[in-house]
Design an enzyme around this catalytic site. Structure first.
Site, PDB file in Angstrom:
ATOM      1  N   CYS A 240      -0.521-106.061 164.262  1.00  0.00           N
ATOM      2  CA  CYS A 240      -1.298-107.219 163.810  1.00  0.00           C
ATOM      3  C   CYS A 240      -0.406-108.298 163.215  1.00  0.00           C
ATOM      4  O   CYS A 240      -0.662-109.487 163.387  1.00  0.00           O
ATOM      5  CB  CYS A 240      -2.343-106.777 162.782  1.00  0.00           C
ATOM      6  SG  CYS A 240      -3.571-105.623 163.429  1.00  0.00           S
TER       7      CYS A 240
ATOM      8  N   GLU B 119      -8.720-105.548 157.529  1.00  0.00           N
ATOM      9  CA  GLU B 119      -7.411-106.021 157.992  1.00  0.00           C
ATOM     10  C   GLU B 119      -7.546-106.174 159.495  1.00  0.00           C
ATOM     11  O   GLU B 119      -7.627-105.195 160.232  1.00  0.00           O
ATOM     12  CB  GLU B 119      -6.321-105.012 157.624  1.00  0.00           C
ATOM     13  CG  GLU B 119      -4.919-105.608 157.667  1.00  0.00           C
ATOM     14  CD  GLU B 119      -4.285-105.514 159.041  1.00  0.00           C
ATOM     15  OE1 GLU B 119      -4.364-106.520 159.783  1.00  0.00           O
ATOM     16  OE2 GLU B 119      -3.729-104.472 159.369  1.00  0.00           O
TER      17      GLU B 119
END
Length: 452
Positions: free
Chosen positions: A261, A227
């Site tokens: 993110c 990720e």
């Protein structure tokens, strides 16, 4: 060194020596040796322990939030909120373990078969600093329920979070060799991945870190979940209340001081709304997001995680302006500490670095779109594909635009969210694999087909 430095003051609080190579090898021995017995426990027994961990995380919410505020500058209320999501994740996998891990009977052309869901062994987790508890929970909770064992390397600025998480899991009943926290150095990770006893790796972090780990894992045929970064688009099609839309979208961008993110880093606004939106956004960001002590619940803008992080984002803003972008507000470093003024940039074009790079801090970049097709073109013109959001009043139109955006997740009239039962992950350079929800427990699972 693992170091605790208060980003609000720059004060060095603690230093911890990195683990030696011998200590790292011993940690691998432990998680490998513990695997057979942990796997042999019933799903119900593992789920009960994970459920108890959820209770302990809830009980220690204030303690964990205070640690995160000290280590990486998270606002105290956001820290408590993060622990709340951790509780949800552990509870979800505990409550749904029996269903998620149930055998799946199949009819095949020549008779009957069954898919049996089993663990694969000892795993390595490499975790980031921006969500010190939540990111660990996404990886750890499903794999403990499944029956894998875990060697956890946390970010070098979060040793207290790492130790607190390990203490909670062990108190909940996770055997000490089933979950092992190591203060390993990044240089030691290739050797860990080369060890045949480690069966897979999950990393949340930067794109360069993901490339490094994926390269090493690929050499040794290890399953990988990554990720990585994102530059999520937020598309505003229309609004019944523009002031409220501005407040909600600004809050989503500034959450965790912009260090998320899947924060909405690029706001794309249709032409007829653009001027009003930018004016209102600029005023709101300048007036509302004032820097302060992250331990004070009234603070709206905390420091970034480190002085180096703040310097990097300030340099990105400075370079964008040098290349022709318009600085609407903010952009200045504030010292002492790792503070940066909340910032709004416009007139960023494809020729500028800021158009494609991820800005990991309290900076909003706003783009003008001629029409819906142009908005989608701008949204998709990115090397990243983590999340996105679309905002407006027409459900059918919103759904249509959401389907055309290239991302692993698209939210409607909200941005940057996360839910224990909803898969999380991206495409393109934002990563490989999924966490959370049913998909999150399947990444390091042996879906064994048995032909009956």
């Amino acid at each position: 060194m693992y170091t605790v430095t208060n980003p609000a003051t720059g004060e060095l609080v603690e230093e911890i020596e990195n683990a030696s190579d011998e200590e790292v090898r011993a940690a691998i021995d432990r998680v490998h040796s513990a695997y057979p017995a942990w796997r042999a426990r019933s799903v119900a027994e593992r789920a009960k322990i994970v459920s108890r961990a959820a209770e302990l995380f809830a009980e220690r919410s204030d303690e964990l939030a205070e640690i995160m505020t000290l280590e990486m500058g998270k606002r105290i209320n956001e820290g408590r909120g993060e622990v709340g999501i951790v509780v949800d994740i552990f509870t979800y996998y505990a409550d749904n373990a029996a269903t998620l891990l149930a055998d799946e009977p199949m009819k095949v052309t020549t008779g009957d078969a069954v898919i049996v869901k089993q663990p694969i062994g000892a795993l390595l987790g490499v975790m980031p600093w921006n969500f010190p508890c939540y990111q660990v929970a996404r990886f750890v909770a499903p794999n403990l329920v499944l029956g894998n064992t875990i060697l956890l390397k946390h970010a070098s600025i979060c040793p207290r979070s790492a130790q607190a998480i390990a203490d909670i899991l062990h108190e909940a009943g996770v055997p000490e060799d089933v979950y092992v926290n190591t203060f390993a150095a990044s240089r030691q990770i290739p050797a860990v991945l080369a060890d045949p006893r480690i069966m897979g790796v999950s990393l949340t972090g930067s794109e360069p870190a993901g490339i490094s780990v994926a390269t090493e894992a690929g050499k040794h045929l290890k399953k990988t979940v990554l990720e990585l970064g994102g530059s999520d688009p937020l598309v505003v099609l229309d609004s019944a209340d523009l002031d409220e839309t501005v407040k909600q979208t600004a809050t989503a961008r500034m959450r965790n001081c912009g260090q998320s993110c899947n924060a909405p880093k690029r706001m794309i606004v249709l032409d007829e709304l653009y001027d009003d939106f930018v004016d209102k956004l600029t005023k709101h960001v300048a007036d509302y997001f004032q820097p302060g002590d992250p331990a004070d619940p009234a603070t709206k803008l905390p420091p970034l995680a480190s002085a180096a992080a703040a310097d990097e984002v300030a340099e990105q803003v400075h370079k964008a302006v040098e290349q022709g972008a318009t600085l609407r507000t903010g952009g200045k470093r504030i010292e002492p500490g790792a503070y940066l003024e909340a910032t709004v940039l416009t007139d960023v074009t494809r020729e500028m670095d800021a158009y494609y790079e991820e800005i990991f801090g309290p900076v909003v970049v706003v783009f003008r779109a001629r029409d819906v097709d142009h908005a989608i073109e701008l949204a998709n013109d990115s090397p990243f594909g983590l999340g996105a959001s679309v905002w407006g009043t027409d459900p059918a139109r919103l759904r249509h635009v959401a389907e055309r955006i290239e991302a692993g997740m698209v939210y409607v009239n909200r941005a940057g969210g996360s839910s224990a039962d909803l898969p999380f992950g991206g495409i393109k350079r934002s990563g490989i694999g999924r966490e959370l929800g049913p998909a999150g427990i399947e990444e390091f699972m042996n879906k064994k087909a048995i032909r009956l």
